[in-house]
Write a protein that holds these residues in place. Structure first.
Motif, PDB file in Angstrom:
ATOM      1  N   ALA A 133      19.373  72.149  33.295  1.00 46.47           N
ATOM      2  CA  ALA A 133      19.419  72.585  31.893  1.00 46.47           C
ATOM      3  C   ALA A 133      20.358  73.781  31.757  1.00 46.47           C
ATOM      4  CB  ALA A 133      18.011  72.947  31.405  1.00 46.47           C
ATOM      5  N   LYS A 135      22.864  74.633  33.793  1.00 48.20           N
ATOM      6  CA  LYS A 135      24.249  74.284  34.121  1.00 48.20           C
ATOM      7  C   LYS A 135      24.900  73.426  33.026  1.00 48.20           C
ATOM      8  CE  LYS A 135      25.272  71.049  37.458  1.00 48.20           C
ATOM      9  NZ  LYS A 135      26.011  70.002  36.817  1.00 48.20           N
ATOM     10  N   ASP A 136      24.189  72.439  32.535  1.00 46.07           N
ATOM     11  CA  ASP A 136      24.823  71.476  31.631  1.00 46.07           C
ATOM     12  C   ASP A 136      24.553  71.738  30.151  1.00 46.07           C
ATOM     13  OD1 ASP A 136      25.880  70.181  33.787  1.00 46.07           O
ATOM     14  OD2 ASP A 136      24.319  68.648  33.890  1.00 46.07           O
ATOM     15  N   ILE A 137      23.460  72.433  29.847  1.00 48.33           N
ATOM     16  CA  ILE A 137      23.109  72.608  28.435  1.00 48.33           C
ATOM     17  C   ILE A 137      23.347  74.045  27.982  1.00 48.33           C
ATOM     18  CG2 ILE A 137      21.313  72.262  26.677  1.00 48.33           C
ATOM     19  CD1 ILE A 137      21.751  69.678  28.204  1.00 48.33           C
TER      20      ILE A 137
END
Lengths: 218, 240
Positions: A133, A135-137
């Motif tokens: 969450a 890292k990507d969001i």
């Protein structure tokens, strides 16, 4: 008195080579400093007390002492303490990374806090783990928010990288100084160096503006 | 089936939930209603542990999720959630929003996930918004995309936290239609809502909360026709 660029002219290519050196110091330290700053930012928002304490103490030390002092300490103290002869390049990259990491971590922490809390909740509610969450969001959104401050951070670092000339790094400023003492002409080579830094900063600013626009429309 | 045993939740000195117990059978549609500040959202958010109860136990499918060491990640793949503020990921397209969790959590193959994602987006009427970024969607479209995103994990339970409260009035209906289409398809649905008409129409069961207590737990028809408690009665008189 008139400016005498003619006598400096043959040395211009030599000074220009310093652009590479300056950009290498800035680019590499910025990249590493960004990674390190991200780690520090995650420490700061973590619930583990030791990490929290460490990262805020670390930041206060690196922000609270002069960069030139940090550079000299690392360059002179490491050989004395460990017996390892550190090169100018290594000392420069290490110092600039550690220093910019401290500043960048504060920006990233602010960025993470500025991302709506619902984003993390939505990610968690889908079963996405905290690291994914983050890292990507969260981080992609945080970085967009703090892009302007990251640009000003890199501009600062580009200019501060001149400090490397104090311990002998052959960057733009150092080369201008060498030319100056060879020709007994100070004003002209320094003007050239100044012009080069200015152009580099302008390119960086312009690039950032284009990037920002692109991000805004997507 | 979801079982709540004496759930308490405090924020500092403020006790929001004061001992709530109840049972929600599998596949049932439950609407949680009550005045503002009654603890509806907090109760809902406890069920997927976005709020950790101060005390009490919650069981989902006979697994106690409030135990220390319970697998919260696994629980959350079974319990989806739809938020009042949609909370779509703004830097991902609608399709990426829907398939991110199946890809990363369920390790579904990309091709398979995309087929699933497109199917779900079609189901909620967003077939032509697959490549659109959320900031370019209307409120109603955002919420429908968020519902598709929750469905993509094929949850057993979906929690709806005031799913229409942030919408312009003309968009409420399209979202309610989508939610209605999910009812009684096997998914357990728990809906916190202020839309009494909707609750009446869709819910099998009503929980009426007031001041942190579950004041009334009745079948929907019965509740709206003749509420057992005075408090529920006066609430209904005010809102209907």
């Amino acid at each position: 008195m008139l400016l005498d660029f003619e006598r400096v002219w043959p040395s211009v290519p030599y000074i220009l080579e310093g652009v590479q050196v300056t950009l290498a110091y800035t680019g590499v330290s910025l990249f590493l400093g960004f990674l390190w700053g991200t780690c520090l930012a995650l420490f700061k928002i973590s619930h583990i007390k030791v990490l929290k304490w460490f990262s805020s103490f670390y930041t206060s030390v690196f922000r609270g002492t002069p960069l030139l002092l940090q550079l000299m300490l690392i360059y002179h103290a490491i050989p004395q303490l460990t017996g390892y002869t550190i090169s100018v390049w290594e000392a420069g990259i290490l110092t600039f990374t550690l220093n910019s990491g401290a500043y960048i971590s504060e920006h990233i922490r602010g960025g993470i806090n500025a991302v709506d809390k619902g984003q993390m909740e939505a990610a968690l509610s889908l079963g996405i783990s905290y690291p994914f969450a983050m890292k990507d969001i969260i981080l992609p959104q945080a970085i967009r928010i703090i892009l302007p401050s990251l640009v000003s951070e890199s501009i600062d670092l580009l200019k501060e990288s001149t400090l490397i000339s104090v311990i002998g790094g052959a960057d733009i400023l150092r080369r201008a100084n060498i030319v100056a003492s060879e020709k007994y002409l100070y004003f002209e080579p320094l003007l050239i160096a100044g012009g080069l830094y200015y152009v580099l900063v302008m390119i960086l600013t312009l690039g950032a503006r284009i990037l920002e626009k692109k991000l805004k429309t997507s | 089936m979801i079982l709540l045993e004496n759930i308490h939740k405090s924020f500092g000195s403020l006790e929001v939930l004061k001992g709530i117990s109840g049972r929600i059978p599998r596949g049932e549609v439950l609407a949680i209603i009550g005045p503002s500040g009654s603890g509806k959202s907090t109760l809902l958010r406890s069920i997927n542990l976005l709020e950790i109860p101060t005390s009490g136990k919650i069981f989902v499918d006979n697994t106690c999720i409030t135990d220390k060491g319970a697998n919260i990640g696994k629980l959350r793949t079974k319990v989806g959630m739809v938020f009042q503020q949609f909370n779509l990921f703004p830097h991902m397209t609608t399709l990426e929003n829907v398939i991110y969790a199946p890809l990363k959590v369920k390790k579904m193959a990309r091709k398979e996930a995309e087929i699933l994602g497109k199917k779900l987006l079609e189901k909620v009427g967003l077939k032509n918004k697959v490549q659109t970024y959320p900031p370019n969607l209307s409120g109603g479209q955002k919420q429908r995309a968020a519902i598709a995103r929750a469905l993509a994990m094929e949850p057993e339970v979906i929690l709806f936290d005031e799913p229409t409260s942030a919408l312009d009035p003309e968009m409420v209906k399209e979202v309610l239609e989508v939610i209605k289409s999910l009812a009684h398809t096997g998914i357990t649905m728990i809906i916190v809502t202020h839309e009494m008409g909707f609750a009446r129409e869709i819910a099998d069961r009503i929980w009426f909360l007031d001041e942190g207590h579950l004041v009334e737990d009745s079948m929907s028809q019965k509740f709206f026709k003749s509420p057992k408690t005075k408090r529920a009665k006066s609430f209904l008189e005010k809102v209907l």
